[in-house]
Design a protein around this motif. Sequence first.
Motif, PDB file in Angstrom:
ATOM      1  N   LEU A   1       0.839  -1.205   0.000  1.00  0.00           N
ATOM      2  CA  LEU A   1       0.000   0.000   0.000  1.00  0.00           C
ATOM      3  C   LEU A   1       0.877   1.259   0.000  1.00  0.00           C
ATOM      4  CD1 LEU A   1      -3.253   0.257   2.092  1.00  0.00           C
ATOM      5  CD2 LEU A   1      -1.920   2.276   1.583  1.00  0.00           C
ATOM      6  N   ILE A   2       1.917   1.246   0.837  1.00  0.00           N
ATOM      7  CA  ILE A   2       2.827   2.405   0.898  1.00  0.00           C
ATOM      8  C   ILE A   2       3.562   2.588  -0.426  1.00  0.00           C
ATOM      9  CG2 ILE A   2       4.933   3.275   2.015  1.00  0.00           C
ATOM     10  CD1 ILE A   2       3.870   1.932   4.620  1.00  0.00           C
ATOM     11  N   ALA A   3       4.024   1.472  -1.018  1.00  0.00           N
ATOM     12  CA  ALA A   3       4.722   1.560  -2.315  1.00  0.00           C
ATOM     13  C   ALA A   3       3.781   2.151  -3.370  1.00  0.00           C
ATOM     14  CB  ALA A   3       5.215   0.178  -2.747  1.00  0.00           C
ATOM     15  N   ASN A   4       2.536   1.702  -3.379  1.00  0.00           N
ATOM     16  CA  ASN A   4       1.588   2.168  -4.393  1.00  0.00           C
ATOM     17  C   ASN A   4       1.227   3.642  -4.213  1.00  0.00           C
ATOM     18  OD1 ASN A   4       1.231   0.053  -6.176  1.00  0.00           O
ATOM     19  ND2 ASN A   4      -0.319  -0.956  -4.918  1.00  0.00           N
ATOM     20  N   VAL A   5       0.958   4.050  -2.979  1.00  0.00           N
ATOM     21  CA  VAL A   5       0.597   5.453  -2.742  1.00  0.00           C
ATOM     22  C   VAL A   5       1.820   6.354  -2.957  1.00  0.00           C
ATOM     23  CG1 VAL A   5      -0.219   7.100  -1.011  1.00  0.00           C
ATOM     24  CG2 VAL A   5      -1.302   4.847  -1.198  1.00  0.00           C
ATOM     25  N   GLY A   6       2.966   5.943  -2.445  1.00  0.00           N
ATOM     26  CA  GLY A   6       4.193   6.732  -2.619  1.00  0.00           C
ATOM     27  C   GLY A   6       4.569   6.871  -4.090  1.00  0.00           C
TER      28      GLY A   6
END
Lengths: 143, 126
Positions: free
Chosen positions: B43-48
Amino acid sequence: MGAYLAVFAGGLLGTGLRLGADLLLPHDDTGFPFSTLLVNLVGAFVLGILAGGLWTRPTTPSWLKAGIGAGVLGSFTTLSAVMASLVLIGTDRQWWLAAGYTAASVIGGLVLAAAGLRLGIGRERRRRAAAAAPRTTRSDAAP
Amino acid sequence: MTASLAPWVAAAVLVAGALGAVARFALSRALPVRPGRLPWGILIANVGGSAVAGLVIGLAERAALGDDVRLILVTGFCGGLTTFSTWSVESIELAATGRWRAAALNVGATFAFGLVACAVAYLLAR
């Protein structure tokens, strides 16, 4: 360390395939991104098949899962390109195009991931049943 | 999209994508998925990655960055850092194990935060 190398190598391949799709099916910043939709739906389906099948075998090495899953398919598919297209299409006030692309991506991705998982689990179950069946059963079945 | 792509640009896109994939893999290892819970690393990789893509496209729009750099960072690095396949399959796996709320949250939060992050970064940068 081996897993990281596998992810790097897989990432080169997956990114290359996605770049190829972008070059073969070019689209404007504010046009419908067919290439992105295509790679994302194909990638979700293939990862579903693998997650339901090959991933569940104890003999599958973790570097292979990392290389194909996180590497090839992870980098072949993209969420940032979806978001970037939606922002640019939205800035261009093409709301229906943005809504259609969102629906096609989210619904299509989930449906194809589910179909892939189902297919992978079914194939794996049949493979294990065939492997577990006694050899005599198969030779006896021959006329 | 430029009609012809210089070989060094294509090579740089591939390497940037591979580095993005390695960064995503490192994140998913640092924040391993607990059964039935949200896959935070992805999720963090995708949003970032969506935020960086918006930022770079915004900067390129006011010619602060060239087209080649945009392609290397957006198609390469952000494309490699973010993933659609893992997001779809993990959401379905959550739903298949009866974790409907976690599945819906994974789909909704990734999409909403990713879109807002990309839009805000783009509007601030352009």
